[in-house]
Design an enzyme around this catalytic site. Structure first.
Site, PDB file in Angstrom:
ATOM      1  N   GLU A  36       0.901  -1.202  -0.066  1.00 58.73           N
ATOM      2  CA  GLU A  36       0.073   0.164  -0.029  1.00 58.73           C
ATOM      3  C   GLU A  36       1.042   1.256  -0.117  1.00 58.73           C
ATOM      4  O   GLU A  36       1.884   1.201   0.947  1.00 58.73           O
ATOM      5  CB  GLU A  36      -0.902   0.130   1.185  1.00 58.73           C
ATOM      6  CG  GLU A  36      -1.700   1.220   1.234  1.00 58.73           C
ATOM      7  CD  GLU A  36      -2.731   1.388   2.522  1.00 58.73           C
ATOM      8  OE1 GLU A  36      -2.756   0.339   3.371  1.00 58.73           O
ATOM      9  OE2 GLU A  36      -3.458   2.202   2.392  1.00 58.73           O
ATOM     10  N   ARG A 262       5.699 -12.923   9.536  1.00 57.87           N
ATOM     11  CA  ARG A 262       6.232 -11.499   9.396  1.00 57.87           C
ATOM     12  C   ARG A 262       7.597 -11.610  10.030  1.00 57.87           C
ATOM     13  O   ARG A 262       8.010 -12.325  10.932  1.00 57.87           O
ATOM     14  CB  ARG A 262       5.337 -10.497   9.603  1.00 57.87           C
ATOM     15  CG  ARG A 262       5.249 -10.296  11.112  1.00 57.87           C
ATOM     16  CD  ARG A 262       3.920  -9.150  11.115  1.00 57.87           C
ATOM     17  NE  ARG A 262       4.215  -7.979  10.600  1.00 57.87           N
ATOM     18  CZ  ARG A 262       3.457  -7.284   9.902  1.00 57.87           C
ATOM     19  NH1 ARG A 262       2.431  -7.648   9.435  1.00 57.87           N
ATOM     20  NH2 ARG A 262       3.906  -6.037   9.434  1.00 57.87           N
ATOM     21  N   LYS A 272       4.510   0.649   9.853  1.00 61.60           N
ATOM     22  CA  LYS A 272       4.702   1.857   8.857  1.00 61.60           C
ATOM     23  C   LYS A 272       3.984   3.247   9.762  1.00 61.60           C
ATOM     24  O   LYS A 272       4.491   4.222   9.605  1.00 61.60           O
ATOM     25  CB  LYS A 272       4.087   1.797   7.647  1.00 61.60           C
ATOM     26  CG  LYS A 272       4.510   0.970   6.696  1.00 61.60           C
ATOM     27  CD  LYS A 272       4.100   1.078   5.181  1.00 61.60           C
ATOM     28  CE  LYS A 272       2.878   0.204   5.101  1.00 61.60           C
ATOM     29  NZ  LYS A 272       2.653   0.146   3.462  1.00 61.60           N
TER      30      LYS A 272
HETATM   31  P1  ATP Z   1      -0.010  -1.708   6.642  1.00 61.82           P
HETATM   32  O1  ATP Z   1      -0.239  -1.636   8.122  1.00 61.82           O
HETATM   33  O2  ATP Z   1      -0.003  -0.384   5.978  1.00 61.82           O
HETATM   34  O3  ATP Z   1      -0.924  -2.617   5.944  1.00 61.82           O
HETATM   35  P2  ATP Z   1       2.088  -3.510   5.769  1.00 61.82           P
HETATM   36  O4  ATP Z   1       3.447  -3.639   6.726  1.00 61.82           O
HETATM   37  O5  ATP Z   1       1.170  -4.530   5.833  1.00 61.82           O
HETATM   38  O6  ATP Z   1       1.259  -2.113   6.824  1.00 61.82           O
HETATM   39  P3  ATP Z   1       1.769  -3.317   2.992  1.00 61.82           P
HETATM   40  O7  ATP Z   1       2.115  -2.224   2.275  1.00 61.82           O
HETATM   41  O8  ATP Z   1       0.472  -3.755   3.238  1.00 61.82           O
HETATM   42  O9  ATP Z   1       2.072  -2.878   4.315  1.00 61.82           O
HETATM   43  O10 ATP Z   1       2.538  -4.507   2.855  1.00 61.82           O
HETATM   44  C1  ATP Z   1       3.186  -4.962   1.591  1.00 61.82           C
HETATM   45  C2  ATP Z   1       3.512  -6.508   1.688  1.00 61.82           C
HETATM   46  O11 ATP Z   1       4.380  -6.797   2.843  1.00 61.82           O
HETATM   47  C3  ATP Z   1       2.296  -7.235   2.377  1.00 61.82           C
HETATM   48  O12 ATP Z   1       2.149  -8.682   1.344  1.00 61.82           O
HETATM   49  C4  ATP Z   1       2.657  -7.647   3.598  1.00 61.82           C
HETATM   50  O13 ATP Z   1       2.293  -8.852   3.901  1.00 61.82           O
HETATM   51  C5  ATP Z   1       4.209  -7.782   3.357  1.00 61.82           C
HETATM   52  N1  ATP Z   1       4.955  -7.549   4.698  1.00 61.82           N
HETATM   53  C6  ATP Z   1       4.582  -6.265   5.548  1.00 61.82           C
HETATM   54  N2  ATP Z   1       5.460  -6.208   6.572  1.00 61.82           N
HETATM   55  C7  ATP Z   1       6.128  -7.430   6.666  1.00 61.82           C
HETATM   56  C8  ATP Z   1       6.952  -8.049   7.237  1.00 61.82           C
HETATM   57  N3  ATP Z   1       7.472  -7.427   8.524  1.00 61.82           N
HETATM   58  N4  ATP Z   1       7.567  -9.244   7.130  1.00 61.82           N
HETATM   59  C9  ATP Z   1       7.179  -9.682   5.805  1.00 61.82           C
HETATM   60  N5  ATP Z   1       6.434  -9.172   5.107  1.00 61.82           N
HETATM   61  C10 ATP Z   1       5.993  -8.145   5.458  1.00 61.82           C
END
Ligand code: ATP
Ligand code: MG
Length: 561
Positions: A36, A262, A272
């Site tokens: 996002e 994660r 974020k």
């Molecule tokens: P938000 O809280 O804004 O949703 P987010 O960290 O999930 O934050 P996204 O932009 O939705 O951010 O994440 C993009 C991709 O990165 C998603 O598929 C998410 O699962 C993956 N991702 C985010 N944080 C992690 C992490 N700490 N470890 C592994 N994958 C991650």
């Protein structure tokens, strides 16, 4: 990419893919990375990028980059651009496969009308708080909305009027009609469209209703014919809704959602929102502050992209959450830099050393090997003269036992140059040492003498007449707490800020060749660590970041265990 020389370690996701290819369920695999655009990418995203793009590469498939841009209020073009830059920098290429969920808004809208037609969605007049109240809890079943039994015609009419902008935010929403008694809260008539009268960075003012994440995500995956949709564990409970959307709409494909743990990294945060707060509150100097766990921060600090890919491979993917030590990431960085960084000399805390028996105004040059680990790295010339700078901590007036460096009467080797013996120490009125007087043995040129005299200590130096001045920035962990999930209630990450996380040294002396380093160029400063020319670096005002020290905290920890 060069990564392919390394043996691939299997994992539960690869096992699923292998099975799907064997059974003929899929001929080609298609994955996606769906950020996002509401912030900069961090090392957790890097794990997901390496996983998704890595699988596509290893199985001869493709990986899409899809911006999941359904919340116009938090999203911005700046983030879209930084995300593309970061993915490319990590070494991955989405080719023609760049997509935006917002490109599907029309299609998603049509799907929503289909759900209404099938009696599977309704327009609800409850406000957000009421929806929450009606939802119930894990132990209390939800209550049906009083608006749940509207006719298909009325729902269609209201939904079209929602789109036309006739209602205000919060006045109405479109909800899936599933089951208010479901043990899974996500299935209790989830909202799939809400009214938001905000300008979108791509669609402008075209839309005043926006689809919700779960609905958008599953359908976007299906529209793009994603075969394996990999996401983090917190989406496990959303999978039934993901599948419900696919089941009830005429989608072109049926992706499989697979969850993995994660990445959590010690001494930092990965949310974020928290990272944004650090930036907004000026706790750090921006998204690319070298202390940040963002890809932009790590790039600026000097972490090589190959080291980050190596880190992602080493941590692997699993179903159980764990906290990975920051030392492991630093270990991967050292492994890379040990092979690839030129070794040079820089003095961080200089003290003047004068060689009394060296001719006045006379200089010579020594040839130095750039990297013993890399025969192709070549050699360079280093100037030498009567006055040098050495590291203040390499001199001890009263040496402790086992001291091999410089002290009164002791002899040390100046790397690449001569043996010198300390004859005298000069101090200022406060008693601070200002200069060390030595003699050198002209026969020791290049590092040994005809009598093969043993000298245990070797120290680094730079020629005072030739050295350039530099600023050097030393970084430590951002936070003092290793596991930031253990933060006390009511506290913010900045309450755990490490006061030593940034130390700026302004009087460093560097080899003259370093002044002309390119921004981002990485070096080993002998005996000091790995350093990189910062974005602020220029030949007139050299600035270097310490990437990592030479000390391997990871190996030390592994030995202890
Ligand atoms: P938000 O809280 O804004 O949703 P987010 O960290 O999930 O934050 P996204 O932009 O939705 O951010 O994440 C993009 C991709 O990165 C998603 O598929 C998410 O699962 C993956 N991702 C985010 N944080 C992690 C992490 N700490 N470890 C592994 N994958 C991650
Ligand atoms: Mg997310």
């Amino acid at each position: 990419m060069e990564n392919s020389e390394k043996p691939v370690v299997s994992n539960f996701i690869r096992t699923i893919i292998d099975r799907d290819l064997e059974s003929g369920k899929h001929k080609k695999i298609v994955t996606r990375f769906p950020p996002e655009p509401n912030g900069y990418l961090h090392i957790g995203h890097a794990k997901s990028i390496c996983l998704n793009f890595g699988l596509a590469r290893d199985y001869g498939g493709v990986c899409h980059l899809r911006f999941d841009d359904t919340n116009p209020i938090k999203e911005d073009l700046e983030y879209v651009q930084s995300i593309m830059e970061d993915v490319r920098w990590l070494g991955f290429d989405w080719g023609d496969n760049l997509f935006y969920a917002s490109d599907y808004f029309e299609q998603l809208y049509e799907f929503a009308e289909m759900l209404i037609q099938k009696g599977l969605a309704f327009v609800c007049d409850l406000c957000q708080e009421e929806i929450r109240e009606y939802r119930g809890t894990l132990t209390v079943p939800g209550k049906n909305s009083p608006w749940r039994e509207r006719s298909i015609e009325e729902n269609l009419d209201l939904f079209r009027r929602m789109r036309a902008g006739e209602f205000e935010e919060g006045e109405k929403s479109l909800r899936a009609k599933i089951d208010m008694a479901s043990p899974n809260l996500n299935m209790r008539d989830p909202v799939i469209y809400r009214i938001k009268k905000a300008e979108h960075h791509r669609t402008g003012e075209k839309w005043v209703i926006y689809p919700m994440y779960d609905y958008t995500h599953s359908l976007s995956d299906a529209i793009e014919c994603i075969t394996h949709s990999l996401c983090t564990l917190e989406f496990e409970d959303h999978r039934p809704l993901y599948e419900w959307c696919l089941h009830n709409l005429p989608v072109p494909s049926y992706p499989q959602q697979i969850e993995f743990a994660r990445l959590n990294l010690s001494h930092t945060v990965m949310s974020k929102r928290m990272l944004l707060d650090l930036v907004k509150n000026n706790v750090v100097q921006g998204w690319d502050d070298p202390r940040m766990p963002t890809i932009a921060g790590m790039r600026r600090r000097g972490f090589p992209p190959a080291a980050i890919r190596d880190f992602a491979d080493r941590i692997g993917v699993a179903k159980a959450s764990s906290l990975v030590d920051f030392e492991l990431l630093q270990f991967c960085v050292r492994e890379d830099l040990n092979q690839n960084a030129k070794r040079v000399m820089a003095v961080l805390d200089p003290i003047l050393l004068t060689i009394e028996n060296y001719p006045e105004n006379s200089f010579e040059e020594f040839e130095a090997i750039n990297n013993p680990e890399d025969p192709d790295a070549g050699t360079r010339m280093i100037p030498f003269g009567k006055q040098l700078y050495i590291e203040r901590e390499d001199f001890a007036e009263e040496p402790p036992k086992g001291w091999f460096r410089l002290s009164p009467g002791a002899e040390v080797r100046l790397k690449h140059a001569y043996y010198v013996t300390c004859k005298e120490v000069i101090k200022d009125a406060q008693g601070k040492i200002t200069e060390i007087i030595c003699t050198h043995d002209p026969q020791s040129r290049g590092g040994s003498t005809p009598d093969k005299r043993r000298v245990k200590g070797t120290i680094h130096w730079v020629s005072a007449a030739h050295a350039a001045d530099a600023e050097v920035r030393l970084y430590e962990q951002l936070f003092t707490l290793a596991d930031m999930s253990e933060m006390e209630e009511g506290k913010a990450p900045e309450d755990y800020m490490n006061p030593e996380s940034l130390k700026v040294l302004t009087h460093c002396k560097i080899e003259p060749s370093l002044a002309s380093a390119e921004k981002g160029e990485r070096f080993q400063f002998l005996r000091q660590g790995y350093f990189c020319a910062d974005l602020d670096h220029s030949p007139e005002k050299p600035v270097f970041n310490r990437i990592v020290t030479l000390k391997d905290g990871w190996a030390r920890q592994q030995r202890k265990q």
